[in-house]
Write a protein that holds these residues in place. Structure first.
Motif, PDB file in Angstrom:
ATOM      1  N   PHE A  36       0.831  -1.210   0.000  1.00 46.76           N
ATOM      2  CA  PHE A  36       0.000   0.000   0.000  1.00 46.76           C
ATOM      3  C   PHE A  36       0.867   1.263   0.000  1.00 46.76           C
ATOM      4  CE2 PHE A  36      -1.723   3.373   2.744  1.00 46.76           C
ATOM      5  CZ  PHE A  36      -2.867   3.724   2.054  1.00 46.76           C
ATOM      6  N   LEU A  37       1.899   1.270   0.863  1.00 46.63           N
ATOM      7  CA  LEU A  37       2.767   2.450   0.969  1.00 46.63           C
ATOM      8  C   LEU A  37       3.560   2.681  -0.320  1.00 46.63           C
ATOM      9  CD1 LEU A  37       4.047   1.943   4.616  1.00 46.63           C
ATOM     10  CD2 LEU A  37       2.445   3.690   3.817  1.00 46.63           C
ATOM     11  N   VAL A  43       1.795   6.564  -7.014  1.00 43.64           N
ATOM     12  CA  VAL A  43       0.713   7.453  -7.457  1.00 43.64           C
ATOM     13  C   VAL A  43       1.123   8.914  -7.264  1.00 43.64           C
ATOM     14  CG1 VAL A  43      -1.649   8.222  -6.967  1.00 43.64           C
ATOM     15  CG2 VAL A  43      -1.135   5.775  -7.116  1.00 43.64           C
ATOM     16  N   GLU A  44       1.682   9.234  -6.097  1.00 44.40           N
ATOM     17  CA  GLU A  44       2.115  10.613  -5.816  1.00 44.40           C
ATOM     18  C   GLU A  44       3.145  11.079  -6.852  1.00 44.40           C
ATOM     19  OE1 GLU A  44       1.446  10.466  -0.977  1.00 44.40           O
ATOM     20  OE2 GLU A  44       3.485  10.651  -1.767  1.00 44.40           O
ATOM     21  N   ASP A  49       4.846  14.157 -11.658  1.00 41.52           N
ATOM     22  CA  ASP A  49       5.480  14.134 -12.984  1.00 41.52           C
ATOM     23  C   ASP A  49       4.514  14.489 -14.117  1.00 41.52           C
ATOM     24  OD1 ASP A  49       7.732  13.357 -11.655  1.00 41.52           O
ATOM     25  OD2 ASP A  49       7.594  11.237 -12.220  1.00 41.52           O
ATOM     26  N   ASN A  50       3.304  14.905 -13.764  1.00 43.11           N
ATOM     27  CA  ASN A  50       2.290  15.289 -14.753  1.00 43.11           C
ATOM     28  C   ASN A  50       1.990  14.166 -15.742  1.00 43.11           C
ATOM     29  OD1 ASN A  50       0.405  17.033 -15.890  1.00 43.11           O
ATOM     30  ND2 ASN A  50       1.877  17.893 -17.337  1.00 43.11           N
ATOM     31  N   LEU A 127      -9.999  16.870  -4.062  1.00 48.25           N
ATOM     32  CA  LEU A 127      -9.547  16.108  -5.233  1.00 48.25           C
ATOM     33  C   LEU A 127      -8.902  14.841  -4.715  1.00 48.25           C
ATOM     34  CD1 LEU A 127      -8.727  15.590  -8.193  1.00 48.25           C
ATOM     35  CD2 LEU A 127      -6.717  17.048  -7.809  1.00 48.25           C
ATOM     36  N   LEU A 128      -9.464  13.712  -5.090  1.00 51.77           N
ATOM     37  CA  LEU A 128      -8.873  12.436  -4.734  1.00 51.77           C
ATOM     38  C   LEU A 128      -7.980  11.992  -5.889  1.00 51.77           C
ATOM     39  CD1 LEU A 128     -10.286   9.535  -2.849  1.00 51.77           C
ATOM     40  CD2 LEU A 128      -9.394   9.032  -5.129  1.00 51.77           C
ATOM     41  N   MET A 129      -6.688  11.862  -5.589  1.00 49.79           N
ATOM     42  CA  MET A 129      -5.727  11.543  -6.641  1.00 49.79           C
ATOM     43  C   MET A 129      -5.424  10.059  -6.667  1.00 49.79           C
ATOM     44  SD  MET A 129      -3.046  14.624  -5.947  1.00 49.79           S
ATOM     45  CE  MET A 129      -3.584  16.318  -5.799  1.00 49.79           C
ATOM     46  N   THR A 130      -5.734   9.431  -7.819  1.00 44.76           N
ATOM     47  CA  THR A 130      -5.368   8.035  -7.963  1.00 44.76           C
ATOM     48  C   THR A 130      -4.776   7.833  -9.361  1.00 44.76           C
ATOM     49  OG1 THR A 130      -6.166   5.766  -7.705  1.00 44.76           O
ATOM     50  CG2 THR A 130      -7.743   7.356  -8.605  1.00 44.76           C
TER      51      THR A 130
END
Ligand code: NI
Length: 133
Positions: A36-37, A43-44, A49-50, A127-130
């Motif tokens: 998970f980590l 993802v981050e 990195d766009n 905003l949930l970032m995935t």
């Protein structure tokens, strides 16, 4: 996908933190917590990195606020290529919960989210970032 095993050396305090995470997040074991980590970090990095990513913009607002629904819909139409779906739920007499599923370049999604969340009258926005998987 084959699973490889490897040994991990951690300080006792770090291991305690890991075990706390396992308990809090209800992971079945330490391996799942570590996976998970790592994925969270991946993802981050993709957002930084766009890269092509996915996410969800969540908005809570009072639909009685002047023009808010219209302004929001206009902004969404301007960026229709980024939007996969929109779910609108009437929470009660006044409040609406909107979940907008988005996919595209990280910076474009962030810009759209900032524009929608920043609109006058929005009570809460996230905003949930995935990722696209
Ligand atoms: Ni509504």
């Amino acid at each position: 996908m084959s699973v490889k095993r490897f040994g991990v050396s951690l300080q006792e305090s770090t291991l305690r933190r890991l075990d706390r995470l396992v308990k809090e997040k209800q992971f079945p074991n330490r391996s799942q917590a570590i996976r998970f980590l790592i994925e969270k970090n991946v993802v981050e990095q993709k957002w930084e990195d766009n890269r092509e990513v996915a996410g969800a913009i969540v908005l809570v607002y009072d639909h009685h606020k002047r023009n808010l629904s219209e302004r929001s819909v206009n902004a969404q139409h301007e960026h229709h290529k980024l939007i996969l779906s929109v779910q609108h739920v009437h929470l009660d007499h006044d409040n609406c919960l909107e979940t907008i599923a988005v996919k595209g370049k990280a910076k474009e999604l962030t810009r759209l989210a900032d524009r929608l969340i920043g609109m006058k009258g929005i009570k809460h926005g996230e905003l949930l970032m995935t990722e696209t998987g």
